[in-house]
Design a protein around this motif. Structure first.
Motif, PDB file in Angstrom:
ATOM      1  N   ARG A  99      68.797 -14.443  38.994  1.00 39.79           N
ATOM      2  CA  ARG A  99      67.642 -15.334  39.177  1.00 39.79           C
ATOM      3  C   ARG A  99      66.417 -14.521  39.583  1.00 39.79           C
ATOM      4  N   SER A 142      64.324 -15.323  41.881  1.00 35.59           N
ATOM      5  CA  SER A 142      64.250 -15.265  43.351  1.00 35.59           C
ATOM      6  C   SER A 142      65.195 -14.186  43.885  1.00 35.59           C
ATOM      7  N   SER A 143      66.379 -14.035  43.241  1.00 37.48           N
ATOM      8  CA  SER A 143      67.330 -13.009  43.682  1.00 37.48           C
ATOM      9  C   SER A 143      66.787 -11.619  43.392  1.00 37.48           C
ATOM     10  N   TYR A 161      64.302 -10.946  45.962  1.00 39.29           N
ATOM     11  CA  TYR A 161      65.018 -10.769  47.227  1.00 39.29           C
ATOM     12  C   TYR A 161      65.575  -9.348  47.314  1.00 39.29           C
ATOM     13  N   LYS A 189      80.719  -8.055  50.555  1.00 38.19           N
ATOM     14  CA  LYS A 189      81.850  -8.127  49.624  1.00 38.19           C
ATOM     15  C   LYS A 189      82.762  -9.310  49.966  1.00 38.19           C
ATOM     16  N   ILE A 245      81.925 -12.088  51.318  1.00 38.27           N
ATOM     17  CA  ILE A 245      81.258 -13.354  50.987  1.00 38.27           C
ATOM     18  C   ILE A 245      81.268 -13.600  49.484  1.00 38.27           C
ATOM     19  N   GLY A 246      81.415 -12.541  48.716  1.00 35.85           N
ATOM     20  CA  GLY A 246      81.494 -12.732  47.262  1.00 35.85           C
ATOM     21  C   GLY A 246      80.345 -12.104  46.495  1.00 35.85           C
ATOM     22  N   ALA A 247      79.739 -11.066  47.099  1.00 34.75           N
ATOM     23  CA  ALA A 247      78.655 -10.383  46.388  1.00 34.75           C
ATOM     24  C   ALA A 247      79.236  -9.519  45.278  1.00 34.75           C
ATOM     25  N   THR A 248      78.546  -9.495  44.153  1.00 34.56           N
ATOM     26  CA  THR A 248      78.984  -8.603  43.074  1.00 34.56           C
ATOM     27  C   THR A 248      78.593  -7.168  43.461  1.00 34.56           C
ATOM     28  N   PHE A 282      74.937  -6.646  43.141  1.00 34.67           N
ATOM     29  CA  PHE A 282      74.121  -7.247  44.201  1.00 34.67           C
ATOM     30  C   PHE A 282      74.176  -6.424  45.485  1.00 34.67           C
ATOM     31  N   PRO A 329      84.434 -11.193  43.111  1.00 31.91           N
ATOM     32  CA  PRO A 329      83.348 -11.894  43.812  1.00 31.91           C
ATOM     33  C   PRO A 329      83.372 -13.404  43.579  1.00 31.91           C
ATOM     34  N   ARG A 385      83.998 -16.427  46.504  1.00 30.56           N
ATOM     35  CA  ARG A 385      82.984 -17.441  46.828  1.00 30.56           C
ATOM     36  C   ARG A 385      83.620 -18.787  47.167  1.00 30.56           C
ATOM     37  N   ARG A 395      69.196  -8.906  62.171  1.00 29.48           N
ATOM     38  CA  ARG A 395      68.584 -10.111  61.600  1.00 29.48           C
ATOM     39  C   ARG A 395      68.802 -11.305  62.537  1.00 29.48           C
ATOM     40  N   GLU A 439      68.558 -15.822  59.249  1.00 27.67           N
ATOM     41  CA  GLU A 439      68.747 -14.795  58.205  1.00 27.67           C
ATOM     42  C   GLU A 439      70.222 -14.475  57.983  1.00 27.67           C
ATOM     43  N   PHE A 495      71.759 -15.192  54.432  1.00 34.18           N
ATOM     44  CA  PHE A 495      72.309 -14.000  53.760  1.00 34.18           C
ATOM     45  C   PHE A 495      73.480 -14.380  52.841  1.00 34.18           C
ATOM     46  N   ALA A 496      74.360 -15.270  53.357  1.00 35.46           N
ATOM     47  CA  ALA A 496      75.535 -15.692  52.566  1.00 35.46           C
ATOM     48  C   ALA A 496      75.097 -16.459  51.320  1.00 35.46           C
ATOM     49  N   ARG A 520      72.121 -16.107  49.829  1.00 34.11           N
ATOM     50  CA  ARG A 520      71.446 -15.149  48.943  1.00 34.11           C
ATOM     51  C   ARG A 520      72.466 -14.442  48.057  1.00 34.11           C
ATOM     52  N   ILE A 521      73.581 -14.079  48.678  1.00 36.58           N
ATOM     53  CA  ILE A 521      74.597 -13.319  47.958  1.00 36.58           C
ATOM     54  C   ILE A 521      75.147 -14.096  46.769  1.00 36.58           C
ATOM     55  N   VAL A 522      75.272 -15.412  46.935  1.00 33.58           N
ATOM     56  CA  VAL A 522      75.775 -16.204  45.806  1.00 33.58           C
ATOM     57  C   VAL A 522      74.611 -16.739  44.959  1.00 33.58           C
ATOM     58  N   GLN A 523      73.438 -16.177  45.213  1.00 36.32           N
ATOM     59  CA  GLN A 523      72.227 -16.451  44.431  1.00 36.32           C
ATOM     60  C   GLN A 523      71.828 -17.920  44.417  1.00 36.32           C
ATOM     61  N   THR A 524      71.870 -18.521  45.593  1.00 30.42           N
ATOM     62  CA  THR A 524      71.398 -19.901  45.739  1.00 30.42           C
ATOM     63  C   THR A 524      69.862 -19.878  45.695  1.00 30.42           C
ATOM     64  N   PRO A 525      69.236 -20.817  44.979  1.00 26.72           N
ATOM     65  CA  PRO A 525      67.767 -20.824  44.948  1.00 26.72           C
ATOM     66  C   PRO A 525      67.171 -20.989  46.356  1.00 26.72           C
ATOM     67  N   THR A 526      66.028 -20.348  46.577  1.00 31.58           N
ATOM     68  CA  THR A 526      65.396 -20.340  47.908  1.00 31.58           C
ATOM     69  C   THR A 526      65.180 -21.763  48.440  1.00 31.58           C
ATOM     70  N   ARG A 532      77.898 -19.215  58.728  1.00 26.33           N
ATOM     71  CA  ARG A 532      77.782 -18.340  57.555  1.00 26.33           C
ATOM     72  C   ARG A 532      78.976 -18.541  56.615  1.00 26.33           C
TER      73      ARG A 532
END
Lengths: 298, 246
Positions: A2, A4-5, A8, A206, A208-211, A214, B93, B97, B112, B116, B120-121, B123-129, B168
């Motif tokens: 995305r 936004s990502s 970020y 990792k 949390i599921g970050a690739t 990422f 990944p 999730r 942080r 934050e 952070f959690a 952001r990692i799964v690319q949730t829109p802001t 989180r």
């Protein structure tokens, strides 16, 4: 990814610089120190090469012709020689030109006693080379031409300059390789320490599921920024050191400045800027990329 | 395939409502006895399970296997339909999730603030802001930390830090919550507060698995208790008790 990502990730790369101030400073200082040495060495070598090149440009081979060789024949030889790769420039000096030069240089007003040109058979070609190391091959070729009587050359000068060129090439390559290896070692150590401190952060990401992408991206962005800053600092310092050093030498050692032709900083920086940036960014990128990889298998 | 069953595994079919399945799982390290030895376990969606046992009983290895941090030496592990022996590295990944994880030492980012750390959690799964701005305050309210979203982590008590870790873990709405000794660093009051929050989360449908040494909590909560010893399950009881083996 995305948008936004993406922003970020870039933002995190910048924020990481502030979060790990000491690591950032250590990395920038290491890259700067290595690239400063590299830039300094590069500037000196480039100038030295320029001095040798200028000297080379002055080295010529003079070709004299048999008695009775016509101007047309000489000009035909000239055209033939101009086709050769090692030839940079050929100047035709006619018998009259040769006599005029001689009178001007050695006789002055005493030349009035001569009614005929005593250098009637002195028409010659002055050949300037692209590469003095090829002088031997060219002379052998010229000597095989029928109308050629004599070939004058400075073998010692050509050999010395040619040897110097080889020496400079070896020394440059050696020092650049050593500097690069030392830089890579120092920088990868600094990056390794910096990332080891943040091993927990990578682990959390990792879990949390970050690739891998990422996790890696902010570190790589950070590495690239460090690389850019680390290469700009020495470029700025060398710029001032170089211009001031040349100005000082030219003003204090006038004789030296007439002998040595210093390159303007813009010429040196034409190559030094892209090389330094490429090394800085390359080391920042690969340093962070490979070091993060070690922590990705969680 | 019979309705209500997901997939055949050897002779046994996995029912649709089973989220974790271990079949004869063994995990050996290069030296010593296996950390897990032929463990079979089935956990259904929405269950609340305690895993108890002494140090070295295999609890942590089990959690690491469920997170796919480790790969079993033998046997099959299926979590939410993912075969963790065969899962590709690139799929891990996406699998993770579905899980929320809480550790004894909180593992928060100390540089942080509360907001934050939770964001952070997401952001990692690319949730829109836009969604992050909505979800984070909501989950912080659930763990009673709405007023402290700007605080730095070192300005919080141990209990508050664990609640941030819980927020989180929950903000991405996991199907399973794994908690490894979540009360290990907390006083009794904070421990109870965390366990009540977990019970509340479980009542909302999340499967909760808690590895703990806290006998008082386990015995009071009357949940399913799996007792491990030397790498094997020695007891598995609904509304079980944590009984001192010595």
């Amino acid at each position: 990814m995305r948008i936004s990502s993406f922003f970020y990730t870039i933002g995190q790369g910048f924020k990481n610089l502030g979060r790990n101030k000491w690591y950032t400073l250590a990395s920038i200082a290491t890259i700067s120190a290595c690239l400063f040495l590299f830039g300094l060495f590069y500037s000196i070598i480039t100038n030295f090469e320029n001095v040798v090149k200028t000297a080379e440009e002055g080295v010529s081979v003079t070709v004299f012709f048999n008695e009775g060789t016509s101007e047309e024949q000489i000009l035909a030889v000239k055209s033939d020689l101009e086709q050769r790769a090692e030839v940079r420039e050929i100047v035709y000096v006619s018998a009259d030109d040769a006599w005029e030069d001689f009178k001007e240089e050695y006789l002055g007003e005493y030349a009035d006693g001569f009614t005929e040109n005593p250098l009637a058979d002195s028409a010659n070609l002055q050949i300037y080379l692209n590469d003095v190391s090829l002088q031997g091959a060219l002379v052998t070729y010229i000597e095989s031409i029928d109308v050629v009587r004599e070939v004058n050359r400075s073998e010692v000068t050509a050999n010395t300059l040619s040897g110097l060129n080889v020496l400079i090439a070896y020394i440059s390559a050696g020092i650049i390789i050593i500097l690069l290896l030392v830089s890579i070692f120092l920088i990868s150590n600094t990056v390794t320490m910096g990332i080891a401190v943040r091993k927990d952060e990578i682990n959390i990401m990792k879990y949390i599921g970050a690739t891998d992408f990422f996790v890696r991206a902010p570190f790589v962005v950070e590495g690239i920024i460090i690389g850019i800053i680390g290469s700009i600092i020495p470029l700025v310092i060398i710029y001032f050191v170089y211009t001031n050093a040349i100005a000082y030498v030219v003003s204090r050692f006038t004789m030296l400045s007439t002998l040595l032709n210093f390159l303007p900083v813009s010429i040196v920086y034409n190559k030094l800027v892209p090389i330094s940036l490429a090394i800085g960014i390359g080391i920042g990128f690969f340093g962070s990329f490979t070091t993060v990889r070690k922590h990705l298998h969680v | 395939m019979e309705k209500g069953y997901r997939r055949k595994r050897g002779t046994r079919q996995i029912p649709d409502d089973e989220v974790i399945t271990l079949e004869n799982v063994t995990k050996s390290y290069s030296t010593g006895a296996p950390a897990l030895n032929g463990v079979s376990l089935h956990i259904k969606k929405g269950e609340f399970v305690f895993i108890v046992g002494d140090s070295g009983s295999g609890k942590s290895t089990l959690i690491k296997l469920l997170l796919r941090e480790l790969v079993p030496t033998d046997g099959e592990i299926t979590v939410l339909g993912y075969n963790l022996r065969k899962i590709k590295h690139s799929k891990i990944p996406k699998f993770r999730r579905n899980l929320g994880i809480v550790f004894q030492d909180f593992r928060l980012l100390k540089d942080r603030n509360v907001y934050e750390n939770v964001a952070f959690a997401q952001r990692i799964v690319q949730t829109p802001t836009r969604e992050i701005k909505r979800n984070v305050p909501s989950i912080l309210a659930t763990v009673n930390l709405a007023g402290k979203y700007k605080n730095k982590i070192n300005q919080l008590s141990g209990g508050e830090q664990q609640r941030v870790a819980l927020a989180r873990a929950l903000v991405n709405k996991p199907t399973i919550l794994l908690a490894d000794e979540p009360t290990g660093n907390l006083d009794p009051n904070n421990s109870w507060e965390i366990m009540k929050l977990m019970e509340q989360i479980n009542e909302n449908g999340t499967t909760v698995i808690v590895v703990t040494h806290n006998r008082e909590i386990v015995n009071a909560m009357k949940k399913r208790v799996i007792t491990m010893k030397k790498g094997v399950i020695i007891e598995d009881e609904e509304e079980g008790m944590y009984i001192d083996e010595d």
